[in-house]
Design an enzyme around this catalytic site. Sequence first.
Site, short mmCIF file in Angstrom:
data_model
loop_
_atom_site.label_atom_id
_atom_site.label_comp_id
_atom_site.label_asym_id
_atom_site.label_seq_id
_atom_site.Cartn_x
_atom_site.Cartn_y
_atom_site.Cartn_z
N THR A 107 0.93 -1.38 0.03
CA THR A 107 -0.11 0.11 0.12
C THR A 107 0.90 1.20 -0.18
OG1 THR A 107 -0.16 -0.13 2.69
CG2 THR A 107 -2.07 -1.09 1.23
N ARG A 181 8.74 -5.69 14.07
CA ARG A 181 9.86 -4.98 13.59
C ARG A 181 10.78 -5.79 12.68
NH1 ARG A 181 11.68 -4.31 19.82
NH2 ARG A 181 11.00 -6.36 19.66
N TYR A 278 -1.98 10.92 29.99
CA TYR A 278 -1.80 11.96 29.02
C TYR A 278 -2.09 11.45 27.68
CZ TYR A 278 0.56 14.48 32.80
OH TYR A 278 0.95 15.06 34.24
N CYS A 289 2.90 24.17 35.11
CA CYS A 289 4.14 23.69 34.66
C CYS A 289 4.25 23.50 33.11
CB CYS A 289 4.55 22.38 35.12
SG CYS A 289 4.42 22.43 37.06
#
Length: 463
Positions: A107, A181, A278, A289
């Site tokens: 692709t 990987r 987060y 901060c």
Amino acid sequence: MNIEGLSLYAADEIQVQKTEKVAISIVGLGYVGAVSTACLAALGHRVVGVDIDPDKVEDIRAGRSPIHEKNLGKYLMKGVLNERVTASVDLIKAVQETDVTFVSVGTPTAQDGGCDDRYIRQAARNMAKGLVQKDDFHVFVMRCSIPPGTTLNVMADIIAKTSGKKMGRDFGVCFNPEFLREGVAIDDFFNPPKTVIGAMDEKTAEIVKSIYTPIDPSPIVTTIDAAEMVKYVDNVWHAAKVCFANEIGRLCKPIGVDSHEVMGIFTQDTKLNLSPYYLKPGFAYGGSCLPKEVRAVAHMARDTGVSVPMISNLDVSNQAQIDEAVRLVRETGAKRVGILGIAFKPGTDDLRESPALDLMARLRAEGIEPLAHDPAVNKDTRIADQLAYVRHGNAGLQTLAEDLPTLLRDDLNDVLSASDVLVVCHATPTYREVVRSCRLPVVDLVRLFDAAPTDVAVQGIGW
């Protein structure tokens, strides 16, 4: 299960003590396809590799690796000797003779920067021709990196229209992203970080789950669209990490700091730095901060003549989230807005660089009057003490400081009765219950619910 280090024969013996396994065809014998062919055969499946390149087909038939990848040739040769691996240029026949087809075609990037799906379309047409000639239920498993919607709207649509058969009844469709990987692909296959199965029906999901049971008995089953997007998100996040680490390296060198020492310490924190914290879409960041330290690092880089475009543009991205919140409120047509939660996060009275205050200031500038409630903030909150800290920061608190006491309401009901729309900036039980029971439109900036109540008009900022 860690197969790396076991002999190839021992690995096979462990995996093949199962009942009869589905036969698998794999379209595309490039990097992913060749590795999958070898590893699925090692799990006891009969595998037919298919490619339009006769050289790749000949390599697989001979037990040779068509790419440079550790141990791949050994696994392929073992599969050939065990008569579990073969290869062909005939995709139609391969579909006829197998139960499941994995699609691992290329692709590449299209001219416009998008995804070129021509090879998916070509494969889908031939897979459909094979499906026509069989009566058994067949599963097509997409493995390519593709934009959400491609599996169903391109591959499945072509298969259904070309074959005349019905998805869910005659064939199943799945998206199963790979996380291999290069250089350690064999080990990654047998020890996956996660196994994601996006399927339209339970039968398809169960068939694909059974393939992975020996290496991952608890796969993540989700929608096809979510599975497609996860693959992109993973790789973009990896790219972001590389760029971030490189920017830190460029910044550390001229000021005499060992960047590897810094990042080595940074990555030891698995509570905040390397964790889900987060990493949930919501409202903009703020507080005492994050904003000031992003600016400080960007300033440090400018002073040393170092380019850190990723770090320097974090505030641009943060402001874009506030822009989106303004747009969502504007589209409601409301003239009075109730803001639920104005500190930079719940459980504190810290207003420094709170994105909620930036939002309120922006709305007032557009003629939309905000009223606010926050259980930790009231008319007696020492705003002046916080103002000095942010006089060179974002303008929200500075702009609203004088008028904020008049915009605050201690009684939440006063905000509800005077508002045309609610904007929720804090995910608290109180505000969650308010939204469930109220009949006002809601702009949810913090994902109050996994599934929003059907009788409340809730608009999320990123969902």
